[in-house]
Write a protein that holds these residues in place. Structure first.
Motif, PDB file in Angstrom:
ATOM      1  N   ARG A  93      -4.811  43.124 -16.363  1.00 21.46           N
ATOM      2  CA  ARG A  93      -3.960  42.211 -15.376  1.00 21.46           C
ATOM      3  C   ARG A  93      -3.821  41.534 -15.978  1.00 21.46           C
ATOM      4  O   ARG A  93      -3.045  40.020 -15.580  1.00 21.46           O
ATOM      5  CB  ARG A  93      -3.720  43.143 -14.068  1.00 21.46           C
ATOM      6  CG  ARG A  93      -2.810  44.048 -14.464  1.00 21.46           C
ATOM      7  CD  ARG A  93      -2.186  44.742 -12.959  1.00 21.46           C
ATOM      8  NE  ARG A  93      -4.061  44.129 -12.189  1.00 21.46           N
ATOM      9  CZ  ARG A  93      -4.646  45.756 -11.640  1.00 21.46           C
ATOM     10  NH1 ARG A  93      -4.393  47.487 -12.375  1.00 21.46           N
ATOM     11  NH2 ARG A  93      -5.325  45.550 -10.404  1.00 21.46           N
ATOM     12  N   MET A  94      -4.805  40.158 -15.053  1.00 19.67           N
ATOM     13  CA  MET A  94      -5.495  38.965 -15.301  1.00 19.67           C
ATOM     14  C   MET A  94      -5.667  38.113 -16.352  1.00 19.67           C
ATOM     15  O   MET A  94      -4.561  37.297 -16.419  1.00 19.67           O
ATOM     16  CB  MET A  94      -7.613  38.781 -14.499  1.00 19.67           C
ATOM     17  CG  MET A  94      -7.543  37.176 -13.884  1.00 19.67           C
ATOM     18  SD  MET A  94      -9.094  37.669 -13.730  1.00 19.67           S
ATOM     19  CE  MET A  94      -9.645  37.796 -12.219  1.00 19.67           C
ATOM     20  N   VAL A  95      -5.593  39.109 -17.425  1.00 16.71           N
ATOM     21  CA  VAL A  95      -5.620  38.225 -18.608  1.00 16.71           C
ATOM     22  C   VAL A  95      -4.356  37.617 -19.289  1.00 16.71           C
ATOM     23  O   VAL A  95      -3.963  37.335 -19.928  1.00 16.71           O
ATOM     24  CB  VAL A  95      -6.793  38.895 -19.966  1.00 16.71           C
ATOM     25  CG1 VAL A  95      -5.906  37.803 -20.975  1.00 16.71           C
ATOM     26  CG2 VAL A  95      -7.996  38.424 -20.299  1.00 16.71           C
ATOM     27  N   ALA A  96      -3.726  38.775 -18.705  1.00 17.81           N
ATOM     28  CA  ALA A  96      -1.865  39.183 -19.040  1.00 17.81           C
ATOM     29  C   ALA A  96      -1.713  37.180 -18.056  1.00 17.81           C
ATOM     30  O   ALA A  96      -0.494  37.029 -18.190  1.00 17.81           O
ATOM     31  CB  ALA A  96      -1.047  40.263 -18.810  1.00 17.81           C
ATOM     32  N   LYS A  97      -1.717  37.941 -16.960  1.00 18.85           N
ATOM     33  CA  LYS A  97      -0.940  36.993 -16.299  1.00 18.85           C
ATOM     34  C   LYS A  97      -1.437  35.481 -16.299  1.00 18.85           C
ATOM     35  O   LYS A  97      -1.118  34.241 -16.667  1.00 18.85           O
ATOM     36  CB  LYS A  97      -1.656  36.920 -14.419  1.00 18.85           C
ATOM     37  CG  LYS A  97      -1.138  35.953 -13.893  1.00 18.85           C
ATOM     38  CD  LYS A  97      -0.957  36.738 -12.134  1.00 18.85           C
ATOM     39  CE  LYS A  97      -0.635  35.466 -11.224  1.00 18.85           C
ATOM     40  NZ  LYS A  97      -1.140  36.102  -9.736  1.00 18.85           N
ATOM     41  N   ILE A  98      -3.019  34.724 -16.764  1.00 19.75           N
ATOM     42  CA  ILE A  98      -3.593  33.825 -16.556  1.00 19.75           C
ATOM     43  C   ILE A  98      -2.951  33.089 -18.480  1.00 19.75           C
ATOM     44  O   ILE A  98      -2.729  31.849 -18.254  1.00 19.75           O
ATOM     45  CB  ILE A  98      -5.028  33.339 -17.144  1.00 19.75           C
ATOM     46  CG1 ILE A  98      -5.636  33.980 -15.439  1.00 19.75           C
ATOM     47  CG2 ILE A  98      -5.416  32.460 -17.211  1.00 19.75           C
ATOM     48  CD1 ILE A  98      -6.776  34.502 -15.032  1.00 19.75           C
ATOM     49  N   LEU A  99      -2.531  33.972 -19.285  1.00 24.68           N
ATOM     50  CA  LEU A  99      -1.879  33.828 -20.688  1.00 24.68           C
ATOM     51  C   LEU A  99      -1.465  33.253 -20.764  1.00 24.68           C
ATOM     52  O   LEU A  99      -0.532  32.961 -21.646  1.00 24.68           O
ATOM     53  CB  LEU A  99      -3.482  34.363 -21.116  1.00 24.68           C
ATOM     54  CG  LEU A  99      -4.681  33.731 -21.806  1.00 24.68           C
ATOM     55  CD1 LEU A  99      -5.144  35.158 -23.176  1.00 24.68           C
ATOM     56  CD2 LEU A  99      -5.243  32.796 -21.559  1.00 24.68           C
ATOM     57  N   ASP A 100      -0.304  34.289 -19.981  1.00 26.34           N
ATOM     58  CA  ASP A 100       0.901  34.585 -20.179  1.00 26.34           C
ATOM     59  C   ASP A 100       1.651  34.861 -21.100  1.00 26.34           C
ATOM     60  O   ASP A 100       2.392  35.048 -21.990  1.00 26.34           O
ATOM     61  CB  ASP A 100       1.853  33.199 -19.406  1.00 26.34           C
ATOM     62  CG  ASP A 100       3.348  33.127 -19.847  1.00 26.34           C
ATOM     63  OD1 ASP A 100       3.831  34.395 -18.952  1.00 26.34           O
ATOM     64  OD2 ASP A 100       4.058  32.315 -20.449  1.00 26.34           O
TER      65      ASP A 100
END
Length: 640
Positions: A36-43
């Motif tokens: 979830r964090m990677v999806a949010k940070i990298l959009d």
């Protein structure tokens, strides 16, 4: 579309994957939090934790994709695990390997892929962390580093599970081993650079170490009389109790949080707290184990220096500090063992937990200087794996070449005399990483005699961030924030040194006191922003028209000084420099679409080699000369 490549260590890699028991298991927060964090940070719409099986890839965690697995022959990740670097495909339709792939030509229409291998302690790639988009894109260097850092976090989770499996297979049967482990446990417990405590089910302290007492300011006798509730900040009690109840109810096997303690002096101390529980063979709660890291300095530094990169690094570092107690791993195998075997296993588990999850690098060497223990934080800090470090000399691994002789002599002196000034002390030294990079560390070393042989246990903490923050504070304390020039404090530090150099060289020096003429009118009519631009331009001109041995200083407001050294012709040289500065200041200054003009009044105070002047006296003389220049009509130089 080409077939997928096959790793040279495929059999060994698959064996480890099956041993880890990750395939076809339930979702776990430790993996889902990262995706979830990677999806949010990298959009990106899709992020996966993919485990590459013999003929499929199975998704341990997924964001934005309904499927739980795909054939290995279609898997981008089957290519990623072959290499040691991330696989980044900016446009899959332009890549011969993937342009005909059904996952590109059909749902989910992959156009962009970036994946990083997830590796075991031995370097075996069991899967990947990958980000996917339905449109082409480029990753920035920071975004790539973020993906690498998140993959490293997952790799550490895999390595932790791998270590737990290895622990299950360790057995020892001698009373002598019990005594050695007990002695090492006491050493680690008492000498650790972090606070360690055993807490009873009712909240009372059973055992605390010196590091925790130093953090809280209590003696062991004082602290034992209190409960953790007595020293916890009232606003942090609810979250602590909530997590504690989950731990007691077996909803979680440990918890971690940052909380505030109140020390003996009544001051708040921020700590990073990790709590696990120890169960009896009958499944009853015996006590809680607390690992307490003093993070007060880090909290203070974060207030002024925090940015995204540091935040991510601290998340990784925090995650590496997570503890996983193997409370029940040995229960079934220890039921028929002697009491001595039970005690040994218990001490080994506690010792392994403390060492492997310590915030600091832990290194143990024997009496001839060979490394016998090397924890995970040591691997991360110095770049050498445990397998590479064990059995090698410490000086060959982390001690700079210039310090190795002193290290060997110090060990020899201790073994001969039993004395060494650095033992049981916190000292700051320079260490070296595997790649040759130097780093400052805080070290605490203790010696322990077992069976007539001396071993040395050392905790080493990387203080690079602390040193960098101190350097920034020192620079800001001596420099003007607007112009970047040295400030008044720096001037009063410099003047005694300059006078001493003048006396040694028997060559005069001088102080120019500069007050801008016409600056107030510009500041009042054009605004403070325009005034700041003028001050920065004047500072730049001053810096450019003096020698490297001279120093321009901003005192404050529109007042500047210049320290001139090595004046062979005394006042004559000082007067020439002052006139040159006056001419430079009087040149028009461009402010956007308009041009302004200012001038300056400059006073000169010459200090001769054998004179006695305090810094205040020299500044006052130059200031008085400047006022004489103003009374004489401004825009001129006056020699005092």
């Amino acid at each position: 579309m080409t077939t997928y490549p096959m790793p040279s260590n495929e059999t060994e890699r698959l064996n480890l994957l099956y041993i880890l028991n990750l395939l076809d298991t339930q979702e776990e927060p430790v993996f889902d939090h990262i995706t979830r964090m990677v999806a949010k940070i990298l959009d990106v719409p899709i992020v996966l934790v993919s485990l590459v099986d013999a003929d499929r890839q199975w998704f341990k965690s997924r964001v934005g994709l309904a499927a739980t697995e795909t054939p290995r022959e279609l898997a981008f990740c089957a290519h990623t695990i072959i290499d040691t670097t991330p696989l980044i495909v900016t446009d899959t339709t332009l890549d011969a390997r993937f342009k005909d792939n059904p996952l590109v030509t059909g749902d989910p229409h992959i156009r962009f892929y970036a994946g990083v291998p997830l590796r075991s302690s031995g370097g075996l790639a069991i899967g990947t962390l990958c980000a996917i988009d339905s449109k082409p894109r480029l990753l920035s260097e920071d975004e790539t580093n973020i993906l690498i850092d998140m993959a490293a976090l997952l790799s550490r989770e895999v390595q932790l599970r791998e270590s737990v499996i290895l622990i299950r297979n360790q057995m020892s049967h001698s009373e002598q081993a019990i005594e050695a482990v007990e002695a090492r446990f006491r050493t680690v417990f008492e000498r650790a650079g972090v606070g360690i405590a055993l807490v009873a089910a009712d909240g009372g302290w059973i055992r605390v170490n010196d590091a925790l007492c130093q953090t809280l300011g209590y003696s062991q006798e004082e602290l034992i009389k209190l409960t953790f509730v007595d020293i916890t900040h009232p606003q942090d009690l609810d979250s602590d109790f909530y997590l504690l109840q989950q731990l007691i109810g077996n909803e979680i096997d440990r918890y971690q949080l940052e909380k505030r303690y109140i020390n003996k002096s009544g001051n708040i101390v921020w700590v990073n707290l990790i709590v696990t529980k120890q169960m009896s063979k009958q499944g009853e709660l015996e006590y809680f184990v607390l690992i307490i890291k003093d993070i007060q300095a880090r909290k203070e530094a974060e207030a002024s220096l925090a940015d995204l990169r540091k935040d991510l690094e601290e998340r990784v570092e925090t995650r590496t500090q997570d503890l996983r107690l193997a409370n029940t791993m040995l229960s079934s195998s220890m039921e028929q063992q002697l009491r001595s075997e039970q005690e040994l296993r218990k001490r080994e588990a506690e010792l392994q937990m403390v060492i492997e999850n310590a915030n600091d690098a832990y290194v143990c060497i024997n009496h001839i200087g060979l490394i016998t223990d090397w924890n995970r934080q040591a691997e991360q800090t110095f770049g050498w794996s445990r397998q590479e470090a064990i059995g090698r000399r410490l000086e060959d691994m982390i001690i700079p070449a210039a310090m190795r002789k002193a290290h060997r002599e110090g060990m020899k002196r201790y073994l001969n005399t039993g004395e060494h000034p650095v033992l049981n002390q916190r000292i700051e030294l320079t260490a070296v990483r595997r790649n040759g990079e130097m780093l400052p560390v805080e070290v605490r070393v203790c010696a322990l005699s077992i069976d007539g042989k001396t071993i040395f246990s050392a905790f080493l903490h990387d203080i690079t961030d602390r040193k960098r923050a101190e350097a920034i504070r020192d620079h800001e304390a001596l420099h003007d924030a607007l112009t970047g020039l040295p400030n008044r404090r720096a001037l009063f530090n410099l003047l005694p040194q300059a006078e001493a150099r003048a006396k040694r060289s028997q060559v005069a020096m001088a102080l120019l006191f500069i007050d801008l003429d016409g600056f107030k009118a510009i500041n009042d009519s054009q605004g403070h922003e325009a005034g700041d631009m003028v001050l920065r331009e004047v500072a730049s001109r001053l810096h450019k028209c003096i020698r490297q041995t001279d120093t321009a200083v901003r005192l404050g407001g529109d007042e500047f000084t210049v320290v001139l050294e090595n004046l062979v012709n005394d006042a004559t040289d000082a007067n020439k420099v002052a006139k040159k500065i006056l001419a430079v200041i009087q040149r028009p200054i461009r402010l956007g679409t308009m041009t302004v003009n200012i001038s300056a009044s400059i006073g000169i105070a010459v200090h001769y080699p054998n004179e006695v002047n305090t810094a205040d006296q020299l500044v006052n003389r130059a200031d008085a000369a400047m006022y004489e220049a103003k009374r004489a009509g401004k825009g001129r130089v006056f020699l005092q």
